[in-house]
Design a protein around this motif. Structure first.
Motif: not given
Ligand code: ADP
Ligand code: SR1
Ligand code: MG
Length: 408
Positions: A170-187
């Motif tokens: 769970t946690q590593l999938c969430k890391l990818t959801e966050d770091f690959v698909f979310t946070t890198a495109y916003m403040e």
């Protein structure tokens, strides 16, 4: 056994009592050094003082994210998934995956083969090293690991067992959801904010709603598509190789995900290297080698995957004679086109996330000259955008190469 985070000294104490270590090193005196340069874990090399060629790797997961620090808690359970995935992939391809000598879920620790004659591909590519067998090897690795863990090979019950085995990463999938698909495109706090602040390229990316909507579609595919067991982090830092051999390490992000995810990660990192050489060395020959490698990997993967599929008459998906021959051929051809398309979509996300997001890559974030670095970032964002906006309609690998070349 009670978990304990080890350091160089306590590691030596811990391993000395293990039977595998005594068998491997005999009565040799041992030395231990920490050599980890990854984002998450600690990696130790254990060497014989009498014969330094005799060595093993010990990797331990700690209860936080190494590259951010102890304040970013992360369950050490990730090591259980790394061990499971290493074993699974080793089963299919023992010559491409390091051998495991010892594992302990209690200690979140694995002891594995030391790849002393191999280098991390990312570094080799920066140095313009050509690897003549790489495309052949990695396309085999991808075809075997993706096919044999999918519903095109497994029966339905086995596939669901496999999903169960990896579902809790769970946690590593969430890391990818966050770091690959979310946070890198916003403040975001975790971004490379020194570079983001008052950077017009970052502002443009963060405000690009058309692009970000497509990224959301890719994120949704990542979260819901249960095609097969993927490595989950197949960048060029997870590949150790030389002129003859290729090994894939570090599958702690393994989960049941889309066929295109690992292929996309690999393509993205080859493109990152292409970008580096476009702005730093300007070496056209090496750039062509990288383009040729991308093409070969994609094309050889398809040929090998289809070969495996052609041999498999019955699976969760298909029973023999369900389709007539022509229909089966066109079904498979469309299926492969969709894998190519998704791979390029994921590659686009994986290129963009490295520009302003956490954990940049050496070949771009490591460029010392500020002007050249900005050029590389702009090129990365341009190629990424081409990939993400156009992947759904791609027809062949030639179009992929055209998008890369035309962005320069
Ligand atoms: P992380 O999980 O922190 O990303 P990695 O598995 O990527 O850690 O390993 C970090 C580094 O340790 C690699 O970049 C490589 O230099 C070294 N390493 C890891 N596994 C091996 C191995 N089997 N043989 C030799 N070096 C290794
Ligand atoms: C902060 S974790 C960042 C990245 O390191 C790993 O190698 C994965 O790519 C992950 O997204
Ligand atoms: Mg790593």
């Amino acid at each position: 056994m009670q978990y304990k985070e080890l350091d160089v000294d306590s590691m030596l104490e811990f391993i000395q009592d293990l039977e595998v270590i005594q068998e491997y090193f005999g009565s040799d005196e041992l030395s231990v050094a920490e050599i980890g340069d990854g984002n998450l874990n600690y990696v130790y090399i254990v060497k014989s003082k009498q014969d330094p060629k005799k060595a093993l790797i010990v990797k331990q997961a700690v209860e936080y994210l190494r590259c951010v620090g102890e304040e970013y808690a992360l369950s050490r359970e990730r090591m259980n998934f790394e061990i499971r995935a290493l074993k699974k992939f080793y089963h299919y391809l023992p010559s491409f995956v390091p051998k495991i000598y010892f594992e302990s879920e209690d200690m979140s620790l694995v002891i594995m083969q030391y790849l002393g004659d191999h280098e991390i591909m990312r570094k080799g590519l920066i140095e313009k090293t050509i690897y003549p067998n790489f495309s052949e090897h990695i396309s085999t690795y991808l075809a075997f690991t993706l096919f044999y863990t999918s519903s095109l090979y497994l029966q339905s019950d086995k596939k669901r067992e496999l999903i169960d085995e990896f579902n809790k990463n769970t946690q590593l999938c969430k890391l990818t959801e966050d770091f690959v698909f979310t946070t890198a495109y916003m403040e975001h706090d975790t971004n490379d904010n020194e570079n983001v602040e008052s950077n017009p390229d970052a502002k443009k990316l963060f405000e690009d709603m058309e692009f970000k909507s497509k990224i959301l579609n890719l994120k949704y595919k990542f979260m819901t598509q249960t095609d097969c067991l993927v490595h989950g982090d197949l960048h060029t830092g997870s590949i150790m190789l030389n002129q003859d051999e290729t090994f894939v390490i570090d599958p702690e992000f393994a989960f049941i995900g889309p066929f295109g995810f690992d292929i996309g990660a690999l393509v993205a990192n080859l493109v990152n290297s292409y970008i580096h050489h476009s702005v730093v060395t300007k070496d056209e020959e090496f750039k062509n080698y990288l383009l040729e490698t991308i093409k070969e990997v994609l094309e050889l993967f398809e040929v090998k995957f289809l070969e495996l599929w052609d041999k498999q008459k019955e699976s969760a998906l298909l029973v023999d004679d369900f389709l007539d021959e022509d229909s089966l051929i066109s079904f498979k051809s469309e299926f492969m086109k969709n894998i190519l398309r998704d791979s390029i979509g994921f590659a686009g996300a994986k290129i963009a996330r490295r520009v302003f997001g956490v954990a940049g890559v050496e070949e771009i974030r490591g460029i010392k000259d500020k002007v050249l670095k900005q050029k590389a970032e702009v090129l990365a964002l341009r190629i990424s955008r081409e990939f993400v906006m156009k992947y759904e309609n791609l027809k062949n690998t030639e179009e992929v190469l055209e998008m890369i070349k035309n962005a320069g």
